[in-house]
Design an enzyme around this catalytic site. Structure first.
Site, PDB file in Angstrom:
ATOM      1  N   ASP A  94     -19.085 -70.476  25.490  1.00  0.00           N
ATOM      2  CA  ASP A  94     -18.009 -69.847  26.261  1.00  0.00           C
ATOM      3  C   ASP A  94     -18.426 -69.593  27.702  1.00  0.00           C
ATOM      4  O   ASP A  94     -17.581 -69.304  28.555  1.00  0.00           O
ATOM      5  CB  ASP A  94     -17.614 -68.504  25.626  1.00  0.00           C
ATOM      6  CG  ASP A  94     -16.805 -68.686  24.360  1.00  0.00           C
ATOM      7  OD1 ASP A  94     -16.197 -69.758  24.217  1.00  0.00           O
ATOM      8  OD2 ASP A  94     -16.798 -67.766  23.524  1.00  0.00           O
ATOM      9  N   ASP A 149     -17.701 -64.993  23.412  1.00  0.00           N
ATOM     10  CA  ASP A 149     -18.898 -64.490  22.740  1.00  0.00           C
ATOM     11  C   ASP A 149     -19.955 -65.573  22.533  1.00  0.00           C
ATOM     12  O   ASP A 149     -21.121 -65.356  22.710  1.00  0.00           O
ATOM     13  CB  ASP A 149     -18.538 -63.800  21.406  1.00  0.00           C
ATOM     14  CG  ASP A 149     -17.558 -64.604  20.577  1.00  0.00           C
ATOM     15  OD1 ASP A 149     -17.483 -65.837  20.768  1.00  0.00           O
ATOM     16  OD2 ASP A 149     -16.873 -64.013  19.730  1.00  0.00           O
ATOM     17  N   ASP A 174     -10.295 -63.203  22.867  1.00  0.00           N
ATOM     18  CA  ASP A 174     -10.662 -63.691  21.541  1.00  0.00           C
ATOM     19  C   ASP A 174      -9.967 -62.820  20.513  1.00  0.00           C
ATOM     20  O   ASP A 174      -9.617 -61.678  20.811  1.00  0.00           O
ATOM     21  CB  ASP A 174     -12.169 -63.493  21.306  1.00  0.00           C
ATOM     22  CG  ASP A 174     -12.985 -64.503  22.069  1.00  0.00           C
ATOM     23  OD1 ASP A 174     -12.463 -65.583  22.333  1.00  0.00           O
ATOM     24  OD2 ASP A 174     -14.143 -64.193  22.381  1.00  0.00           O
TER      25      ASP A 174
HETATM   26  P1  ATP Z   1     -12.418 -65.848  18.082  1.00  0.00           P
HETATM   27  O1  ATP Z   1     -13.557 -64.884  18.019  1.00  0.00           O
HETATM   28  O2  ATP Z   1     -12.410 -66.741  19.262  1.00  0.00           O
HETATM   29  O3  ATP Z   1     -11.111 -65.261  17.719  1.00  0.00           O
HETATM   30  P2  ATP Z   1     -13.190 -66.989  15.683  1.00  0.00           P
HETATM   31  O4  ATP Z   1     -14.348 -66.101  15.554  1.00  0.00           O
HETATM   32  O5  ATP Z   1     -12.065 -66.877  14.734  1.00  0.00           O
HETATM   33  O6  ATP Z   1     -12.600 -66.975  17.063  1.00  0.00           O
HETATM   34  P3  ATP Z   1     -14.928 -69.184  15.397  1.00  0.00           P
HETATM   35  O7  ATP Z   1     -16.036 -68.237  15.206  1.00  0.00           O
HETATM   36  O8  ATP Z   1     -15.057 -70.306  16.331  1.00  0.00           O
HETATM   37  O9  ATP Z   1     -13.630 -68.484  15.768  1.00  0.00           O
HETATM   38  O10 ATP Z   1     -14.555 -69.737  13.973  1.00  0.00           O
HETATM   39  C1  ATP Z   1     -13.642 -70.800  13.805  1.00  0.00           C
HETATM   40  C2  ATP Z   1     -13.486 -71.122  12.363  1.00  0.00           C
HETATM   41  O11 ATP Z   1     -14.746 -71.525  11.842  1.00  0.00           O
HETATM   42  C3  ATP Z   1     -13.060 -69.937  11.512  1.00  0.00           C
HETATM   43  O12 ATP Z   1     -11.677 -69.872  11.392  1.00  0.00           O
HETATM   44  C4  ATP Z   1     -13.693 -70.236  10.168  1.00  0.00           C
HETATM   45  O13 ATP Z   1     -12.853 -71.041   9.413  1.00  0.00           O
HETATM   46  C5  ATP Z   1     -14.922 -71.036  10.542  1.00  0.00           C
HETATM   47  N1  ATP Z   1     -16.113 -70.178  10.551  1.00  0.00           N
HETATM   48  C6  ATP Z   1     -16.289 -69.018  11.174  1.00  0.00           C
HETATM   49  N2  ATP Z   1     -17.505 -68.519  10.987  1.00  0.00           N
HETATM   50  C7  ATP Z   1     -18.146 -69.400  10.192  1.00  0.00           C
HETATM   51  C8  ATP Z   1     -19.467 -69.469   9.630  1.00  0.00           C
HETATM   52  N3  ATP Z   1     -20.358 -68.537   9.845  1.00  0.00           N
HETATM   53  N4  ATP Z   1     -19.762 -70.532   8.865  1.00  0.00           N
HETATM   54  C9  ATP Z   1     -18.874 -71.503   8.657  1.00  0.00           C
HETATM   55  N5  ATP Z   1     -17.635 -71.498   9.147  1.00  0.00           N
HETATM   56  C10 ATP Z   1     -17.256 -70.466   9.906  1.00  0.00           C
END
Ligand code: ATP
Length: 903
Positions: free
Chosen positions: A642, A638, A336
């Site tokens: 997953d 996480d 990730d």
């Molecule tokens: P990884 O940990 O796999 O690298 P990530 O944490 O970037 O991934 P996600 O948490 O799935 O991936 O988030 C994907 C997208 O969702 C982010 O790029 C953001 O635009 C949006 N996002 C993340 N957190 C939030 C939240 N708390 N509320 C709304 N949108 C969110």
């Protein structure tokens, strides 16, 4: 079940009472207990811990160590000795078997203790409300009356009467066997409802699969449903791994070989040498007992357990023993991005409205900072509305802590809440009435709040820009008056500009809430949204991840980034991480993966560095595609979704801080610090441990085979035996006790991360290692026999000659132990004498026992041994030294040939 009478004074089951009644029963309220009340309750109810399940009785665990084909050979040999009335032999054989079982028993106990101690490090956390303030505590401290909240992936920390529920579904299969997650709500159910029908109860140990909720704890620890059935659950840790199976297999083949050769000896002795049955039997038994490598079965367990402990000190918590050995073979790590490769210290830097761009100053969770226009135009109302949405559609809780905020919740949300604070938005007094929680599968969050202007409620959304864009038809008008049609090209260019600077971008939108119901349904936000603006956040790469990726490349391990983030953000970060040192990183998006067939993905997967905008199910396809190339895949995760991908991967790795309980449960290993560099260290540790097991085998087998050869040759040629059967048994006993575990403590050999991974199909012992084993066996046998026959020939007394031969055998083993410290490097340097104190303790103990054998009168009587002079010791040390040097020559020539293969 009546509500736990031990825990409360009421008899009605919690599911038949309303939430308020349960709160009242425990003198609690919607704002939770006060810290003082919680402390008092803790005294009264004790910790929220389920007592450990009963273990198998010690005797059974001890006897299990005799259940191995190699030990059967010893036991049968012992019995035959008893029949033959060779009592000394009998007792020594029994001692070998018992001592070996005792070592195995103690080692296994330590291994289990190590593993369960390490599991304790993964203590469950709970978010609890004390006097109206949410805080994270160790679930062990929960008491009846505590109000807690839970969301997707959380493991329910106690038995809870649900007070509020939004689209809440809980996987209760562990209690009910029902594989479909159960829908939960707050309605009362009948007092006689079975566990599966208690829809207003969240049971301890079950896992939230969707939605979120709050509830009041009514039973903790042993009083929970799971506590009641815990006795039925066999919680003994499985210490069996693929490697133990491989070694068991080696043991079985060894045993077959011993039996085969024994039969040939029987034939030779009887037909060719016409030996008397009793001496023939005695010899064959000596051969069998000498050749049994009795230390083999327990070897893997102890080595892996030591490795598990070692890894834990480096923040890698192994949940399954087998993971340690698989880690050493990993060829691809899929990681990730957020928090693992990056620091997860989000700071909002930019805000974009339809008509203006703003800069946000201040760093991290610091309270200082302003929102100022970054260009000629301003849009104060636009940025204020952005702050309102971002603040209300947010689960993070900020608390003032000097110059900093202390935060409960996700860093992304915290950074957004901090932006709203810098913008001056105050959310106090505004309540949300419904929500769709964020989930990386749908990538947005929505809340329903009262409209500040009155009228229909507002639905406020924040989420991944592309996800919201596809639902937007309008945007806030540049002059703030009403809305205009949605300008996709403008917003996409804004997203690209932020993302290409490595920023994570979130969009904010709104729409009027449905007047048909009081909830928010997915259909309500499927289209007709009005876009309000964008926020760009930075999250810098971890310096140690950059270094760890370089080490992985050196070690022949590919690193791939799998992220939910925007492709440009992901690519910018992957450049900073040097994910592809020789060029531009190759990236694909989840949408592109979706269009690929299984074989197309398999064809390209190896060359792709970055998988962006992926959903959890893409991770499964990526693992699958990599495994079709025989890759050994480590995959991090996480979110609750997953878990399947982690199960599918060869090594599933969950995040200790960010990860949900569901992911941790599915994982083989948990990273206590969420840090990519920890994975790299764990791989190095996995390689070290595997090496040590091989080293131990390469040391142990020649000792056994060498002893066997001595008996074998003497019998085949009808010579006088160089070692008496009891003497062979003695040597076997003392080396088993002393030397066999020393190599488990070896530090990593130099260059351990400079060779390629061993690969999925690698054999336990490569042919070249068998050649080395056979050479050492022959050398040990030749030296021992040479010493005996030379002395005998020179007319020295047989007792002295035999004692010298035993001494050659013992000293040679000590020297070969030093040879065995390095598989790929020479032991001909001072380095070979340092770095492993256990080696010296083992050798010192062996020498002490052997000195007793040589000089103690009672040992002389028992084993027919005698004191030796300098000359005999000189022979022993000289012979051992020669063996040592020859083995080094063999190693050097083999390594010259094989070194290239390993680089
Ligand atoms: P990884 O940990 O796999 O690298 P990530 O944490 O970037 O991934 P996600 O948490 O799935 O991936 O988030 C994907 C997208 O969702 C982010 O790029 C953001 O635009 C949006 N996002 C993340 N957190 C939030 C939240 N708390 N509320 C709304 N949108 C969110």
């Amino acid at each position: 079940m009546p509500i736990n009478v031990t825990q409360a004074s009421i008899e009605t089951p919690a599911h038949a009472l309303s939430g308020t009644e349960v709160l009242t029963a425990f003198n609690s309220r919607e704002s939770g207990l006060s810290p003082h009340e919680a402390n008092a309750a803790r005294e009264r109810f004790g910790p929220n811990k389920i007592p450990a399940a009963k273990r198998k009785p010690a005797v059974i665990r001890f006897l299990a160590h005799f259940n191995n084909v190699l030990i059967y050979i010893l036991l049968v040999a012992g019995m035959l000795k008893a029949v033959n009335r060779d009592w000394v032999d009998f007792w020594v054989i029994i001692a070998v078997a018992v001592v070996n079982a005792a070592i195995g028993y103690i080692q296994e106990g330590q291994a289990e203790k190590a593993i369960s101690g390490i599991r304790d490090m993964l203590s469950l956390h709970a978010t609890v409300l004390h006097d109206g303030l949410w805080q994270e505590i160790d679930a062990e401290y929960l008491v009846p009356g505590d109000v807690v909240r839970f969301g997707p992936g959380d493991k329910i920390p106690a038995d809870i009467r649900i007070l509020t529920a939004q689209r809440l579904k809980i996987d209760e299969s562990m209690l009910t066997g029902e594989s479909e997650p159960a829908e939960k709500n707050t309605d009362n159910v009948g007092a006689n409802a079975g566990i599966g029908d208690r829809t207003n109860i969240a049971h301890s140990g079950t896992v939230v699969t969707q939605g979120n909720g709050t509830g009041v704890v009514y039973a903790t620890g042993a009083n929970t449903e799971i506590g009641h059935i815990q006795d039925l659950v066999d919680s003994t840790d499985d210490l069996k791994t693929p490697l133990t199976a491989q070694l068991d297999n080696l043991g079985t083949r060894f045993a077959q070989a011993i039996l085969g050769v024994s039969l040939i000896l029987l034939f030779l002795g009887r037909v060719i040498h016409d030996m008397a049955p009793s001496s023939l039997l005695s010899n064959i038994l000596s051969f069998a007992v000498a050749t049994v490598p009795e230390g083999l079965p327990a070897l893997v367990t102890i080595t892996l357990a030591l490795g598990v402990q070692q890894m834990a000190t480096h923040n890698a918590i192994t949940r399954k023993m087998g993971a340690v050995e698989t880690l050493g073979a990993v060829t691809t790590i899929c990681s990730d991005k957020t928090g693992t490769l990056t620091r997860n210290e989000m700071t909002a830097l930019a805000a974009i409205t339809p008509s203006a761009r703003y800069e946000i100053s201040g760093t991290g969770f610091g309270r200082a900072g302003d929102v100022t226009p970054a260009g000629p135009t301003t849009d104060p109302e636009g940025v204020a509305e952005l702050a309102r949405i971002i603040s209300l559609c947010n689960d993070a809780v900020l608390r003032e802590n000097g110059e900093m905020w202390s935060v409960v919740g996700e860093p992304t949300e915290a950074a957004l809440a901090i932006f709203s604070d810098k913008q001056g938005f105050d959310s106090s007094g505004i309540e949300r009435t419904a929500s769709i929680p964020f989930d990386s599968a749908h990538k947005f969050m929505a809340v329903r709040v009262a409209n500040p202007g009155g009228g229909t409620d507002d639905v406020l959304l924040k989420g991944a820009p592309d996800v919201l864009f596809s639902r937007c038809t309008t945007q806030r008008a540049a002059d703030g008056e009403g809305k205009v049609s949605f300008d996709l090209a403008f917003w996409e260019s804004q997203v690209d500009s932020l993302a290409s600077q490595g920023m994570r971008v979130l969009a904010a939108a709104r729409c009027p809430a449905s007047s048909f119901h009081t909830n928010i349904e997915f259909e309500d936000v499927a289209n007709s949204l009005e876009l309000v603006g964008l926020i760009g956040l930075i999250d810098p790469p971890r310096a140690e991840a950059i270094e760890a990726i370089a080490i992985c490349h050196e070690a022949g391990i590919a690193v791939k980034m799998i992220t939910g983030d925007h492709v440009e953000t992901a690519k910018a970060i992957s450049r900073q991480l040097n994910l592809r040192p020789d060029g531009e990183p190759v990236a694909v998006t989840g949408a592109e993966i979706e269009k690929m067939s299984r074989s197309q993905l398999a064809e390209h997967v190896v060359d792709i560095d970055v998988f962006a905008r992926t959903s959890p199910e893409h991770k499964i396809r990526i693992v699958d595609a990599l495994q079709s190339h025989d890759q050994v895949v480590a995959m991090t995760g996480d979110g609750a979704n997953d878990a399947p991908a982690l199960t599918r991967a060869d090594v599933g790795i969950a995040m200790g801080i960010k990860g949900t309980e569901a992911t941790k449960e599915a994982a083989d290993m948990v990273l206590a610090d969420d840090n990519f560099a920890t994975i790299e260290k764990a791989v190095a540790e996995g390689r070290r441990i595997y090496d040590n097991i091989i080293k131990s085998v390469v040391f142990m087998l020649p000792t056994s085979i060498g002893q066997g050869l001595i008996v074998l040759f003497a019998m085949i040629f009808g010579w006088d035996a160089p070692l008496a059967p009891t003497q062979i048994l003695w040597v076997n006993l003392i080396t088993a006790v002393t030397l066999s575990v020393a190599l488990a403590f070896e530090p990593a050999e130099e260059g351990i991360m400079n060779r390629n991974p061993r690969g999925r199909k690698a054999r336990l012992l490569a042919p070249w290692l068998w050649i080395r084993i056979m050479w050492i066996s022959v050398l040990i046998a030749a030296a021992t026999m040479g010493a005996y026959y030379a002395l005998n020939h020179a007319g020295v007394d047989t007792v002295i000659a035999r004692t010298t031969a035993v001494t050659v055998l013992v000293v040679a083993q000590m020297f070969v132990l030093i040879n065995s410290r390095f598989l790929y490097h020479s032991s001909l340097n001072l380095h070979a004498l340092t770095g492993n104190n256990v080696l010296w303790i083992s050798s010192g103990s062996l020498l002490t026992l052997h000195l007793l054998f040589v000089y103690a009168p009672f040992m002389n009587t028992l084993f027919d041994s005698t004191g030796l002079g300098f000359a005999e010791w000189g022979i022993a040390v000289g012979a051992a030294l020669v063996i040592f040097l020859i083995v080094e020559v063999i190693k050097a020539s083999q390594n010259r040939f094989y070194a290239n293969k390993h680089r």
